[in-house]
Design an enzyme around this catalytic site. Structure first.
Site, PDB file in Angstrom:
ATOM      1  N   ASP A  69       0.859  -1.184   0.000  1.00  0.00           N
ATOM      2  CA  ASP A  69       0.000   0.000   0.000  1.00  0.00           C
ATOM      3  C   ASP A  69       0.895   1.234   0.000  1.00  0.00           C
ATOM      4  O   ASP A  69       1.675   1.450   0.931  1.00  0.00           O
ATOM      5  CB  ASP A  69      -0.923   0.004   1.221  1.00  0.00           C
ATOM      6  CG  ASP A  69      -1.837   1.214   1.241  1.00  0.00           C
ATOM      7  OD1 ASP A  69      -2.806   1.236   0.465  1.00  0.00           O
ATOM      8  OD2 ASP A  69      -1.577   2.141   2.039  1.00  0.00           O
ATOM      9  N   GLU A 165      -2.102  -1.584  -5.993  1.00  0.00           N
ATOM     10  CA  GLU A 165      -3.384  -0.934  -6.183  1.00  0.00           C
ATOM     11  C   GLU A 165      -3.285   0.038  -7.351  1.00  0.00           C
ATOM     12  O   GLU A 165      -2.275   0.738  -7.500  1.00  0.00           O
ATOM     13  CB  GLU A 165      -3.801  -0.188  -4.915  1.00  0.00           C
ATOM     14  CG  GLU A 165      -5.239   0.313  -4.960  1.00  0.00           C
ATOM     15  CD  GLU A 165      -5.664   0.945  -3.644  1.00  0.00           C
ATOM     16  OE1 GLU A 165      -6.835   1.312  -3.511  1.00  0.00           O
ATOM     17  OE2 GLU A 165      -4.789   1.066  -2.761  1.00  0.00           O
ATOM     18  N   ASP A 247      -2.979   2.254   6.727  1.00  0.00           N
ATOM     19  CA  ASP A 247      -2.185   1.713   5.628  1.00  0.00           C
ATOM     20  C   ASP A 247      -1.914   0.227   5.806  1.00  0.00           C
ATOM     21  O   ASP A 247      -1.900  -0.530   4.825  1.00  0.00           O
ATOM     22  CB  ASP A 247      -0.870   2.481   5.513  1.00  0.00           C
ATOM     23  CG  ASP A 247      -1.095   3.953   5.208  1.00  0.00           C
ATOM     24  OD1 ASP A 247      -2.158   4.285   4.645  1.00  0.00           O
ATOM     25  OD2 ASP A 247      -0.222   4.779   5.560  1.00  0.00           O
TER      26      ASP A 247
END
Length: 324
Positions: A69, A165, A247
């Site tokens: 992330d 992502e 996170d």
């Protein structure tokens, strides 16, 4: 001393050493395909596209997956399948030299620079101040590139599967409060390096969907929160009571998507695909259209719906022309 022969420019001496490249070319282990010349901040660069054989490097944990992330507070949060969580600090190279850049920019603006409208040439003092400012920009760019390459190489040498992502970096840059930090972090460059280094090592790269709520979903029970503002840095689940860093929770959810793609129990996005989300053009074409009135253009309907609409129009016409 190594020199490069370029068309219309002749033989130019290189600043960096090219002994390894020339040695491989002479022995037949490499072949230059093309060269790209570009001008950046007062300096000329030439990049060679070389075809050569490269040995595949082995990954230390090929069966281990990691969810990454990316963020601003921490450059990356890594959660692997072995249960370990690591925080990669954000170097913030640009923030450390902002004061120096302001000083050099003021010096440049106060001196006589070039003017295209009048054809005025810059003064020597302006050129000197501009060179000093460009040195600072080059140093920041080199430090950022070095840190990103070391980080991505370390990740790809350790894990066999990486889950990322699909961030909307262009949309983040429109936010005036986060644009400078997002540009300094280099989210797009991190993704690009992880993808091509994974293909080089024959590893798997999974890009999650842009609209998947990885930050709002509880990594323990799977409950999804309705709202989670950006300033809230701690995730608190209302169902199971899990309290975790925002996170780290998103990194665990990305790790779970790797298991879904491997077992086939869910869809997390295409593997080794730079773009997973649907483009706007396709979204406009497949968007549901409103039914038209009176057979006008733009009213898309099914055959049985068209028969019903024809009958309704006929009844409306007879009712309007019926004697009262």
């Amino acid at each position: 001393m190594i020199r490069v022969s370029l068309p219309r420019l002749g033989r130019i001496r290189t600043h960096e050493s090219t002994i390894k490249l020339s040695g491989r070319i002479q022995t037949g282990r490499a072949r230059i395909l093309s060269a790209t010349v570009r001008y950046e901040r007062g300096r000329w660069f030439v990049a060679f596209q070389v075809e050569t054989a490269r040995e595949m490097s082995r990954v230390s944990h090929p069966d281990t997956a990691v969810g990454i992330d990316l963020g601003v507070k921490h450059l990356a949060v890594l959660a692997d399948s072995s249960g370990q969580t690591r925080y990669e600090p954000n170097p913030e190279h640009l923030d450390g030299v902002l004061k120096l850049l302001r000083f050099h920019s003021r010096r440049v603006s106060r001196r006589q620079g070039p003017d295209r409208r009048t054809g005025r040439k810059p003064s020597r003092r302006w050129e000197k101040a501009n060179r000093e400012r460009n040195k600072v920009h080059h140093r920041v760019a080199n430090l950022r590139a070095d840190a990103l390459h070391k980080f991505t190489t370390r990740v790809r040498a350790e894990y066999g599967t990486v889950v990322l992502e699909d961030l909307n970096v262009a949309g983040m840059l429109r936010n005036r409060r986060l644009a400078r930090r997002v540009a300094d972090a280099g989210f797009g460059e991190i993704r690009r390096q992880l993808i091509y280094k994974g293909r080089r090592n024959l590893c798997t790269t999974i890009v999650a969907n842009r609209w998947s709520p990885t930050s709002k979903t509880c990594s323990d029970c799977g409950a999804v929160k309705a709202k989670l503002p950006l300033h809230v840095r701690v995730f608190t689940c209302d169902t199971c009571g899990l309290v975790l860093d925002r996170d780290e929770n998103a990194a665990r959810n990305l790790l779970a998507l790797a298991a879904n793609c491997t077992t086939g129990t869910g869809v997390a996005g295409d593997q080794d695909t730079p773009r997973v989300s649907k483009p706007r053009e396709a979204d406009r074409k497949t968007r549901r259209q409103r039914p038209g009135r009176g057979g006008r253009a733009g009213g898309a309907s099914l055959p049985h719906q068209r028969q019903k609409e024809t009958g309704d129009r006929r009844q409306d016409t007879e009712a309007r022309h019926a004697p009262r």
